[in-house]
Motif scaffolding. Structure first.
Motif, PDB file in Angstrom:
ATOM      1  N   VAL A 250      -3.148  -0.912  -3.038  1.00  0.00           N
ATOM      2  CA  VAL A 250      -3.857  -0.841  -1.770  1.00  0.00           C
ATOM      3  C   VAL A 250      -2.885  -0.437  -0.672  1.00  0.00           C
ATOM      4  N   CYS A 251      -3.350   0.410   0.217  1.00  0.00           N
ATOM      5  CA  CYS A 251      -2.589   0.861   1.389  1.00  0.00           C
ATOM      6  C   CYS A 251      -3.193   0.211   2.618  1.00  0.00           C
ATOM      7  N   VAL A 252      -2.400  -0.551   3.343  1.00  0.00           N
ATOM      8  CA  VAL A 252      -2.848  -1.280   4.529  1.00  0.00           C
ATOM      9  C   VAL A 252      -2.205  -0.635   5.752  1.00  0.00           C
ATOM     10  N   THR A 253      -3.025  -0.163   6.687  1.00  0.00           N
ATOM     11  CA  THR A 253      -2.548   0.524   7.887  1.00  0.00           C
ATOM     12  C   THR A 253      -3.094  -0.168   9.115  1.00  0.00           C
ATOM     13  N   ARG A 254      -2.206  -0.498  10.055  1.00  0.00           N
ATOM     14  CA  ARG A 254      -2.638  -1.083  11.319  1.00  0.00           C
ATOM     15  C   ARG A 254      -3.116   0.024  12.243  1.00  0.00           C
ATOM     16  N   SER A 255      -4.271  -0.154  12.832  1.00  0.00           N
ATOM     17  CA  SER A 255      -4.936   0.936  13.551  1.00  0.00           C
ATOM     18  C   SER A 255      -4.227   1.323  14.837  1.00  0.00           C
ATOM     19  N   THR A 256      -3.499   0.427  15.463  1.00  0.00           N
ATOM     20  CA  THR A 256      -2.921   0.714  16.776  1.00  0.00           C
ATOM     21  C   THR A 256      -1.631   1.516  16.695  1.00  0.00           C
ATOM     22  N   ASP A 257      -0.708   1.093  15.845  1.00  0.00           N
ATOM     23  CA  ASP A 257       0.601   1.756  15.783  1.00  0.00           C
ATOM     24  C   ASP A 257       0.872   2.447  14.454  1.00  0.00           C
ATOM     25  N   GLY A 258      -0.060   2.379  13.488  1.00  0.00           N
ATOM     26  CA  GLY A 258       0.121   3.064  12.220  1.00  0.00           C
ATOM     27  C   GLY A 258       1.085   2.396  11.268  1.00  0.00           C
ATOM     28  N   GLU A 259       1.480   1.159  11.508  1.00  0.00           N
ATOM     29  CA  GLU A 259       2.352   0.437  10.581  1.00  0.00           C
ATOM     30  C   GLU A 259       1.660   0.295   9.232  1.00  0.00           C
ATOM     31  N   THR A 260       2.356   0.641   8.150  1.00  0.00           N
ATOM     32  CA  THR A 260       1.735   0.743   6.829  1.00  0.00           C
ATOM     33  C   THR A 260       2.539  -0.046   5.804  1.00  0.00           C
ATOM     34  N   ARG A 261       1.816  -0.728   4.925  1.00  0.00           N
ATOM     35  CA  ARG A 261       2.421  -1.416   3.783  1.00  0.00           C
ATOM     36  C   ARG A 261       1.551  -1.153   2.547  1.00  0.00           C
ATOM     37  N   HIS A 262       2.188  -1.252   1.373  1.00  0.00           N
ATOM     38  CA  HIS A 262       1.496  -1.041   0.105  1.00  0.00           C
ATOM     39  C   HIS A 262       1.662  -2.286  -0.756  1.00  0.00           C
ATOM     40  N   TYR A 263       0.570  -2.690  -1.405  1.00  0.00           N
ATOM     41  CA  TYR A 263       0.577  -3.871  -2.258  1.00  0.00           C
ATOM     42  C   TYR A 263      -0.163  -3.569  -3.552  1.00  0.00           C
ATOM     43  N   ASN A 264       0.221  -4.279  -4.606  1.00  0.00           N
ATOM     44  CA  ASN A 264      -0.457  -4.201  -5.897  1.00  0.00           C
ATOM     45  C   ASN A 264      -1.311  -5.453  -6.075  1.00  0.00           C
ATOM     46  N   LEU A 265      -2.569  -5.243  -6.377  1.00  0.00           N
ATOM     47  CA  LEU A 265      -3.516  -6.342  -6.549  1.00  0.00           C
ATOM     48  C   LEU A 265      -4.184  -6.227  -7.909  1.00  0.00           C
ATOM     49  N   GLY A 266      -4.676  -7.361  -8.386  1.00  0.00           N
ATOM     50  CA  GLY A 266      -5.385  -7.397  -9.643  1.00  0.00           C
ATOM     51  C   GLY A 266      -6.874  -7.184  -9.462  1.00  0.00           C
ATOM     52  N   GLN A 267      -7.632  -7.650 -10.436  1.00  0.00           N
ATOM     53  CA  GLN A 267      -9.082  -7.514 -10.393  1.00  0.00           C
ATOM     54  C   GLN A 267      -9.655  -8.596  -9.482  1.00  0.00           C
ATOM     55  N   LEU A 268      -9.843  -8.244  -8.235  1.00  0.00           N
ATOM     56  CA  LEU A 268     -10.341  -9.165  -7.218  1.00  0.00           C
ATOM     57  C   LEU A 268     -11.590  -8.592  -6.569  1.00  0.00           C
ATOM     58  N   SER A 269     -12.385  -9.484  -6.010  1.00  0.00           N
ATOM     59  CA  SER A 269     -13.483  -9.024  -5.173  1.00  0.00           C
ATOM     60  C   SER A 269     -12.939  -8.549  -3.834  1.00  0.00           C
ATOM     61  N   ILE A 270     -13.781  -7.877  -3.067  1.00  0.00           N
ATOM     62  CA  ILE A 270     -13.323  -7.321  -1.792  1.00  0.00           C
ATOM     63  C   ILE A 270     -12.920  -8.426  -0.835  1.00  0.00           C
TER      64      ILE A 270
END
Length: 527
Positions: A250-270
């Motif tokens: 998953v790619c997580v991006t903050r809308s204001t300044d564009g700070e981005t991190r990437h994480y690995n997740l398993g079989q989870l609900s939203i």
């Protein structure tokens, strides 16, 4: 640099005092109206911070010549009541209270149902063993050695089940999710149906017929406890083990300044993936600083404010319908001409800001090193004093803090971190560093490098509620290309998921003998 532009139908009014006078009156009227509106807005709502800001003293200004947008980050107290509220604030407070009451009721209701179900599960095997002794004790057969051994088995299995259920289900809740956890609800329904079916069989085959074989009744209770242990094992697989293997990136991006991190997740609900992302956000993302985002907005506003359009023909013409359109075209054309030189202004502004930051940082480092050197001298002197005269770390921090406060104040203003640190928090951090014999560099690390969100005070970063926005159902699992938003008060986190691809690996065998070679040297050379 002249920022005014000239076009057909519109020109500068340099020699026409009457037009400039009218324009000056209109600008003064607009300025007065804006100032009245701003005063009225400030008199309605006043937000008081919980701790005194370090940089709240406006008397310490020093060599500051830049505009650090203090009007956006400080609290202005006007002459009106400090407890005045607007209609929007009343509606927002009412909505927050209703949401909090609803969340608390749902949390307690869920916990009550879990306790009732747990008591039903643990009391059912005991009831199976006790009811025959209460209803038909004279008809029961004597319990032999094997039956008494089953009593011990039931006791230890119930103890193991109690500890396992406490460790898995009765943990402090991390968050309140918008929907129920599907697997946990399915397990609760399965356990309820399982216990009810055992009670029906017990009532029909044992209670009605008053079975005399007590050893068979004990074995029936043991089978129930064994089945409950297997259901608990199924719960561990579904709730804990299933999500351990990474399946999505998953790619997580903050809308204001564009700070981005990437994480690995398993079989989870939203919704559970959103909870995991929020937990990672507080630990990995730097704190959100709205003051850093105001520079680009102020720069754009300054460029547009420098463009002025005058109507040469006056307001009495019948061409008022196309006046606004012509003015907008003139502004766009002027902005296009200035676009060629705006990058130079941006370059020099950023270079000047970096120079100021380096200058303030150097002064801060020197001031802190001198303060810590003074602390070492004080510690050496206190070792010679009596035990009652030794100064504690809190008093030592308050004693040396004024020597570094001015440099730290200017640096936090320049880097726009003044709203993240209060005077009380800085003194506590300084006392902590003195207590643990930390270096000046360790003390400055919290202010020179923006840390994660959890590093700062809860009043500065804690969001009471996050809103999950998703087109798909929040109880459905993550899929390749899933997109959802986590909305907070000041910003939102945009999350996109990609499935980790299937990796095909092949093996290639290399014969060890293929690496052998023979080196032949000639005795004769060309020399």
């Amino acid at each position: 640099m002249d920022t005014e532009s000239t076009y057909s139908g519109y020109s500068y009014y340099s020699g026409r005092s009457r037009g400039s006078h009218r324009h000056g009156e209109r600008s003064r009227d607009r300025h007065k109206s804006r100032s009245k509106d701003s005063r009225s807005e400030k008199s309605v709502t006043i937000n008081t911070p919980p701790a005194e800001p370090l940089l709240g003293d406006s008397a310490v200004r020093g060599e500051q010549i830049q505009d650090d947008n203090w009007g956006e980050t400080t609290t202005a107290v006007t002459g009106t009541s400090e407890h005045s509220l607007s209609q929007e604030d009343i509606v927002r407070i009412t909505k927050d209270l209703e949401d909090s009451v609803g969340l608390d009721c749902r949390r307690y209701f869920t916990r009550t149902l879990a306790v009732i179900l747990g008591l039903l599960v643990f009391l059912t095997p005991l009831a199976f063993l006790v009811l025959p002794h209460l209803l038909w004790p004279e008809k029961l057969q004597s319990c032999g050695t094997a039956c008494e051994g089953l009593f011990i088995s039931v006791a230890f299995k119930l103890l193991i089940l109690l500890l396992a259920v406490w460790a898995l289900f009765f943990r402090p809740a991390r968050a309140g999710l918008p929907r129920v956890f599907v697997f946990r609800a399915l397990l609760a329904v399965l356990v309820l149906l399982f216990v009810v079916s055992y009670w029906l069989f017990y009532g029909v085959r044992i209670l009605d017929s008053q079975d005399e074989n007590y050893q068979g009744i004990v074995q029936y209770a043991v089978s129930l406890v064994d089945a409950l242990l297997f259901i608990h094992y199924l719960a561990i697989v579904l709730l804990e083990l299933r999500q351990l293997q990474p399946c999505f990136s998953v790619c997580v991006t903050r809308s204001t300044d564009g700070e981005t991190r990437h994480y690995n997740l398993g079989q989870l609900s939203i919704q559970r993936a959103a909870l995991a992302i929020i937990e990672h956000y507080y630990c990995d993302f730097p704190v959100h600083n709205p003051a850093l985002l105001s520079a680009s907005k102020s720069r754009a506003a300054k460029h547009l404010a420098g463009l002025k359009v005058y109507n040469v023909d006056g307001p009495g013409n019948n061409a008022a319908a196309g006046l606004a359109h012509s003015q907008s075209r003139a502004m766009i054309a002027a902005a296009a001409r200035r676009r060629d030189t705006s990058h130079n202004e941006l370059y020099y502004e950023e270079a000047e800001h970096e120079r100021r930051v380096r200058k303030r940082k150097a002064r801060l480092v020197v001031a802190v090193e001198e303060a810590f050197t003074h602390i070492k001298r004080m510690q050496e002197e206190e070792q010679k004093k009596a035990p009652g005269d030794v100064m504690d770390p809190r008093e030592a921090a308050q004693a040396i803090f004024p020597s570094m406060a001015r440099a730290l104040q200017k640096y936090l203003r320049t880097t726009k971190q003044q709203h993240c640190h209060s005077m009380e928090s800085i003194q506590q951090h300084l006392a902590f560093c003195i207590t643990n014999n930390m270096t000046p560099k360790a003390f400055l690390e919290s202010y020179l490098v923006p840390g994660p969100t959890l590093q700062y005070s809860r009043d500065r970063w804690l969001a009471r509620q996050w809103t999950l926005i998703s087109e798909a159902s929040v109880t459905s699992g993550l899929k390749d290309g899933s997109v959802f938003l986590l909305k907070c008060v000041d910003f939102s986190l945009v999350v996109t998921s990609k499935k980790i691809p299937y990796i095909q690996m092949s093996e290639e065998y290399i014969d060890p003998k293929s690496h052998k070679f023979v080196l032949r040297l000639q005795s004769e050379t060309s020399v």
